[in-house]
Design a protein around this motif. Structure first.
Motif, PDB file in Angstrom:
ATOM      1  N   LEU A   1     -53.885 -13.251  -1.177  1.00  0.00           N
ATOM      2  CA  LEU A   1     -52.628 -12.972  -0.485  1.00  0.00           C
ATOM      3  C   LEU A   1     -51.820 -11.901  -1.213  1.00  0.00           C
ATOM      4  N   LYS A   2     -51.845 -11.967  -2.538  1.00  0.00           N
ATOM      5  CA  LYS A   2     -51.068 -11.027  -3.340  1.00  0.00           C
ATOM      6  C   LYS A   2     -51.706  -9.643  -3.370  1.00  0.00           C
ATOM      7  N   ASP A   3     -53.035  -9.597  -3.489  1.00  0.00           N
ATOM      8  CA  ASP A   3     -53.725  -8.319  -3.651  1.00  0.00           C
ATOM      9  C   ASP A   3     -53.917  -7.560  -2.336  1.00  0.00           C
ATOM     10  N   SER A   4     -54.300  -8.294  -1.278  1.00  0.00           N
ATOM     11  CA  SER A   4     -54.621  -7.606  -0.015  1.00  0.00           C
ATOM     12  C   SER A   4     -53.521  -7.724   1.024  1.00  0.00           C
ATOM     13  N   LYS A   5     -52.540  -8.578   0.808  1.00  0.00           N
ATOM     14  CA  LYS A   5     -51.441  -8.834   1.721  1.00  0.00           C
ATOM     15  C   LYS A   5     -51.962  -9.402   3.051  1.00  0.00           C
ATOM     16  N   PRO A   6     -51.252 -10.364   3.623  1.00  0.00           N
ATOM     17  CA  PRO A   6     -51.689 -10.940   4.897  1.00  0.00           C
ATOM     18  C   PRO A   6     -51.741  -9.880   5.993  1.00  0.00           C
ATOM     19  N   ARG A   7     -52.722  -9.986   6.849  1.00  0.00           N
ATOM     20  CA  ARG A   7     -52.868  -9.031   7.945  1.00  0.00           C
ATOM     21  C   ARG A   7     -53.189  -9.771   9.238  1.00  0.00           C
ATOM     22  N   LYS A   8     -52.846  -9.158  10.339  1.00  0.00           N
ATOM     23  CA  LYS A   8     -53.084  -9.763  11.646  1.00  0.00           C
ATOM     24  C   LYS A   8     -54.579  -9.865  11.924  1.00  0.00           C
ATOM     25  N   ILE A   9     -55.002 -10.979  12.499  1.00  0.00           N
ATOM     26  CA  ILE A   9     -56.404 -11.153  12.880  1.00  0.00           C
ATOM     27  C   ILE A   9     -56.693 -10.270  14.089  1.00  0.00           C
ATOM     28  N   ALA A  10     -57.776  -9.506  14.033  1.00  0.00           N
ATOM     29  CA  ALA A  10     -58.131  -8.600  15.129  1.00  0.00           C
ATOM     30  C   ALA A  10     -58.321  -9.393  16.423  1.00  0.00           C
ATOM     31  N   ASP A  11     -57.955  -8.767  17.543  1.00  0.00           N
ATOM     32  CA  ASP A  11     -58.013  -9.460  18.833  1.00  0.00           C
ATOM     33  C   ASP A  11     -59.408  -9.988  19.148  1.00  0.00           C
ATOM     34  N   ALA A  12     -60.429  -9.164  18.900  1.00  0.00           N
ATOM     35  CA  ALA A  12     -61.803  -9.600  19.213  1.00  0.00           C
ATOM     36  C   ALA A  12     -62.196 -10.807  18.373  1.00  0.00           C
ATOM     37  N   ASP A  13     -61.815 -10.804  17.084  1.00  0.00           N
ATOM     38  CA  ASP A  13     -62.141 -11.939  16.223  1.00  0.00           C
ATOM     39  C   ASP A  13     -61.305 -13.163  16.596  1.00  0.00           C
ATOM     40  N   ARG A  14     -60.078 -12.934  17.014  1.00  0.00           N
ATOM     41  CA  ARG A  14     -59.238 -14.063  17.429  1.00  0.00           C
ATOM     42  C   ARG A  14     -59.818 -14.728  18.680  1.00  0.00           C
ATOM     43  N   ASP A  15     -60.292 -13.930  19.636  1.00  0.00           N
ATOM     44  CA  ASP A  15     -60.919 -14.501  20.836  1.00  0.00           C
ATOM     45  C   ASP A  15     -62.169 -15.288  20.453  1.00  0.00           C
ATOM     46  N   ARG A  16     -62.950 -14.734  19.517  1.00  0.00           N
ATOM     47  CA  ARG A  16     -64.184 -15.418  19.090  1.00  0.00           C
ATOM     48  C   ARG A  16     -63.862 -16.743  18.399  1.00  0.00           C
ATOM     49  N   LEU A  17     -62.869 -16.730  17.506  1.00  0.00           N
ATOM     50  CA  LEU A  17     -62.526 -17.936  16.764  1.00  0.00           C
ATOM     51  C   LEU A  17     -61.882 -18.988  17.659  1.00  0.00           C
ATOM     52  N   ALA A  18     -61.188 -18.547  18.715  1.00  0.00           N
ATOM     53  CA  ALA A  18     -60.563 -19.500  19.636  1.00  0.00           C
ATOM     54  C   ALA A  18     -61.615 -20.353  20.337  1.00  0.00           C
ATOM     55  N   ASP A  19     -62.809 -19.792  20.514  1.00  0.00           N
ATOM     56  CA  ASP A  19     -63.911 -20.544  21.129  1.00  0.00           C
ATOM     57  C   ASP A  19     -64.668 -21.396  20.116  1.00  0.00           C
ATOM     58  N   ASP A  20     -64.313 -21.276  18.845  1.00  0.00           N
ATOM     59  CA  ASP A  20     -64.972 -22.038  17.782  1.00  0.00           C
ATOM     60  C   ASP A  20     -63.961 -23.033  17.213  1.00  0.00           C
ATOM     61  N   PRO A  21     -63.879 -24.232  17.768  1.00  0.00           N
ATOM     62  CA  PRO A  21     -62.826 -25.173  17.369  1.00  0.00           C
ATOM     63  C   PRO A  21     -62.949 -25.621  15.924  1.00  0.00           C
ATOM     64  N   LEU A  22     -61.825 -26.044  15.359  1.00  0.00           N
ATOM     65  CA  LEU A  22     -61.812 -26.610  14.015  1.00  0.00           C
ATOM     66  C   LEU A  22     -62.522 -27.965  14.027  1.00  0.00           C
ATOM     67  N   PRO A  23     -62.937 -28.471  12.860  1.00  0.00           N
ATOM     68  CA  PRO A  23     -63.563 -29.803  12.814  1.00  0.00           C
ATOM     69  C   PRO A  23     -62.658 -30.863  13.419  1.00  0.00           C
TER      70      PRO A  23
END
Length: 342
Positions: A150-172
């Protein structure tokens, strides 16, 4: 060491406990001995060899790893496999922890929990190999590693394509009780056929109406999905922005619902003043090579005699039919420029 399966599994769990205690006590020699004993148990159960000891889920190494794994959601000991949640500076992450490559190596993977919040990578995922942190528990080590990213790379927005992909991959499943609940909405809004996505502008005291409409729509959408799953599982779905339309011959069409276009030709000279005007596509007709579209203008409001603000003009209420050759899709740069006329 024991010769039976049960005895070997118990010995492996004992080695994990010894390894954990040694790391917390900063005793590197004892930690290395415990980890070598764990690997020796894998070797013995695999008929005296390491070859293919973790080739598949039924291999001896995988059987021992599963037996010694922590309960999902609980903090694992050093030497255990496990998964848990951390929160550092307001950013939550699902941590999956296990062995790295070789004795004395560990592997952390960090997965975004809230997809609409910044993360340590644009993909919502980060892999990190390390060694046990002497004097620290696994979650303390994970938080320290995550905090460094978090300190070195700073938080960044998740790319739209990756966000769509992760939305279809539910958490445990064990993450269902997170407080607040995980935000897993996709960047691309999925709108079933028969529904439209609208922006609602209401005064604060009437905001409940928008929530009421949204709740009613969700109930109907779930009912429609249930009906479709029983009759036609391959029902067409459109998205905003949607995929490129395809005609009956399988040819891709250049227009999508929601696109902003410029009128480049007209079918009669009396409409010449329309050239250069901008429209927004609401429906694509692949078979006739035509689209329905309305003027790309904002909604106008007025104050009625009762002093209330009401809609004076909504461009979506007046739609026209255009052929494909009459329109040109605007690029992002062209959309930022002013149109030729009103």
């Amino acid at each position: 060491m024991p010769s039976d399966m049960v005895g070997l599994l118990d010995a492996a769990m004992s080695a994990v406990r010894d390894l954990h205690a040694a790391v917390l006590a900063s005793d590197n020699q004892a930690a290395e001995a415990a980890e070598e004993r764990y690997e020796a148990i894998v070797w013995k159960l695999n008929d005296g060899q390491f070859f293919a000891c973790r080739a598949d889920e039924d291999s001896p190494g995988c059987i021992i790893d599963r037996h010694c794994a922590a309960i999902p959601g609980e903090i694992p000991m050093w030497g255990q496999y496990g998964e848990f949640i951390i929160q550092v500076d307001g950013v939550r992450a699902l941590v999956k922890f296990g062995d790295g490559y070789g004795v004395g190596q560990t592997h952390f993977t960090f997965h975004a929990v809230d997809l609409d919040r910044p993360f340590i990578s644009e993909t919502g995922y980060r892999s990190h190999f390390d060694v046990p942190y002497a004097g620290r528990t696994v979650d303390e080590a994970a938080a320290a590693i995550f905090g460094t990213y978090l300190k070195d790379s700073k938080p960044r927005k998740i790319a739209d394509a990756d966000r769509d992909r992760l939305a279809d991959d539910p958490l445990p499943a064990w993450c269902i009780n997170l407080v607040p609940p995980a935000s897993r909405s996709p960047a691309t809004v999925v709108v079933p056929i028969g529904y439209v996505l609208v922006d609602v502008y209401l005064p604060p005291q009437k905001a409940y109406l928008a929530r009421k409409w949204a709740e009613q729509a969700q109930v109907k959408i779930k009912a429609d999905k249930a009906d479709q799953s029983g009759s036609d599982p391959a029902s067409p779905i459109m998205t905003i922005p949607c995929s490129i339309a395809i005609n009956n011959d399988g040819e891709k069409l250049p227009f999508q619902i929601g696109q902003r276009c410029e009128i480049v030709s007209i079918h009669h000279p009396c409409f010449a003043k329309m050239i250069g005007s901008r429209v927004v596509i609401t429906k694509v007709c692949p078979d006739t090579f035509q689209v329905w579209a309305h003027d790309d203008k904002p909604v106008r409001y007025r104050i009625n005699k009762q002093g209330r603000q009401v809609i004076d003009y909504d461009p979506k209420c007046v739609q026209s039919l255009y052929s494909f050759d009459q329109l040109k899709v605007l690029t992002i740069g062209e959309q930022e420029r002013e149109p030729n006329n009103d």
